[in-house]
Design a protein around this motif. Structure first.
Motif, mmCIF file in Angstrom:
data_model
loop_
_atom_site.group_PDB
_atom_site.id
_atom_site.type_symbol
_atom_site.label_atom_id
_atom_site.label_comp_id
_atom_site.label_asym_id
_atom_site.label_seq_id
_atom_site.Cartn_x
_atom_site.Cartn_y
_atom_site.Cartn_z
ATOM 1 N N GLY A 297 -34.875 -37.568 15.376
ATOM 2 C CA GLY A 297 -34.345 -37.017 16.610
ATOM 3 C C GLY A 297 -33.021 -37.649 16.989
ATOM 4 N N ASP B 258 -38.683 -29.375 23.704
ATOM 5 C CA ASP B 258 -38.628 -30.811 23.451
ATOM 6 C C ASP B 258 -37.965 -31.458 24.657
ATOM 7 O OD1 ASP B 258 -38.216 -33.434 22.674
ATOM 8 O OD2 ASP B 258 -37.725 -32.917 20.601
ATOM 9 N N ILE C 201 -34.843 -33.934 24.576
ATOM 10 C CA ILE C 201 -33.482 -33.501 24.268
ATOM 11 C C ILE C 201 -32.781 -33.071 25.558
ATOM 12 C CG2 ILE C 201 -32.057 -31.834 23.033
ATOM 13 C CD1 ILE C 201 -34.203 -31.675 20.902
ATOM 14 N N LEU D 87 -33.897 -26.555 16.808
ATOM 15 C CA LEU D 87 -34.911 -27.572 17.125
ATOM 16 C C LEU D 87 -35.322 -28.347 15.882
ATOM 17 C CD1 LEU D 87 -37.292 -25.876 19.710
ATOM 18 C CD2 LEU D 87 -36.214 -28.114 19.961
ATOM 19 N N SER E 53 -34.805 -32.109 16.795
ATOM 20 C CA SER E 53 -36.002 -32.691 17.389
ATOM 21 C C SER E 53 -36.766 -33.580 16.423
ATOM 22 C CB SER E 53 -36.930 -31.578 17.890
ATOM 23 O OG SER E 53 -38.121 -32.114 18.418
#
Length: 219
Positions: free
Chosen positions: A34, A69, A72, A212, A216
């Motif tokens: 991430g 998420d 983020i 993502l 993520s």
């Protein structure tokens, strides 16, 4: 390729608003865990004179990422552009990763980027267009009241590309392309009933899911 259909029954007639979607991904340098406390900004390309990437599409992609998420942080596009005026206006916005170094030589830009903790900038270029309209509809008012009669249909086509810039490495690190097309209908027997194929929403979900996977730690 993915195809979605939204059925709707009108008497004995079954109508469907269908969307066909494809997503192509090409990532060069994927983060392993991430992006930590860094932030992401998603911007729409609007330097061409004949179209602009819709602000609501940019907002949709940002909401898709941040809602799935919570770790983020997506910086609001308008806030980012305003805080870095005039470097990200349509006529002055950087077009190539090589422009990153030039941008960061401007101390106000470098300082603001540090304040925002922006590590990734995602440029989205594209548009949704309506075409192939057909059919007719007549509306009027009579002794029995008002009403419309007829049938209409049209197509929508979306084509978007997201290019990911890494401000730490001063480089492009990935890109995603998504296309979606669908047929919508408007039957009217007294009351018009729109059956809308969610073409732009499907494109948003497709490109958001791929971004993502890149950003993520949960995917």
């Amino acid at each position: 390729m993915i195809k979605y259909c939204l059925p709707f029954a009108l008497g004995t007639l079954l109508l469907q608003g269908c969307v066909t979607s494809t997503v192509d991904e090409m990532v060069f340098n994927e983060p392993v865990e991430g992006i930590g406390d860094a932030t992401v900004v998603i911007l729409g390309r609007r330097h061409a004179s004949d179209y602009e990437t819709e602000p609501d599409f940019i907002e949709c992609v940002g909401d898709h990422i941040s809602s799935r998420d919570k770790t983020i942080t997506v910086v609001d596009e308008i806030e980012f552009v305003n805080s870095l005026y005039p470097w990200f206006e349509p006529r002055t916005a950087p077009l190539h990763p090589a422009d990153i170094e030039r941008l960061l030589e401007q101390e106000p830009v470098a300082e603001r980027m540090r304040e925002l903790k922006t590590e990734y900038m995602i440029w989205i270029d594209g548009v949704t267009v309506r075409s192939d309209s057909a059919g007719s509809m007549t509306c009027g008012i009579g002794p029995g009241g008002a009403g419309c009669f007829g049938f209409g249909t049209w197509s929508n086509d979306s084509n978007y590309e997201a290019v990911i810039w890494d401000f730490t490495d001063r480089a492009e690190v990935g890109r995603v392309n998504t296309t979606a097309s669908g047929q919508s209908y408007m039957p009217a027997v007294v009351v018009p009933i729109p059956i809308i194929a969610p073409v732009q929403g499907t494109a948003c979900d497709g490109i958001g899911d791929q971004l993502l996977e890149f950003l993520s730690s949960e995917y």
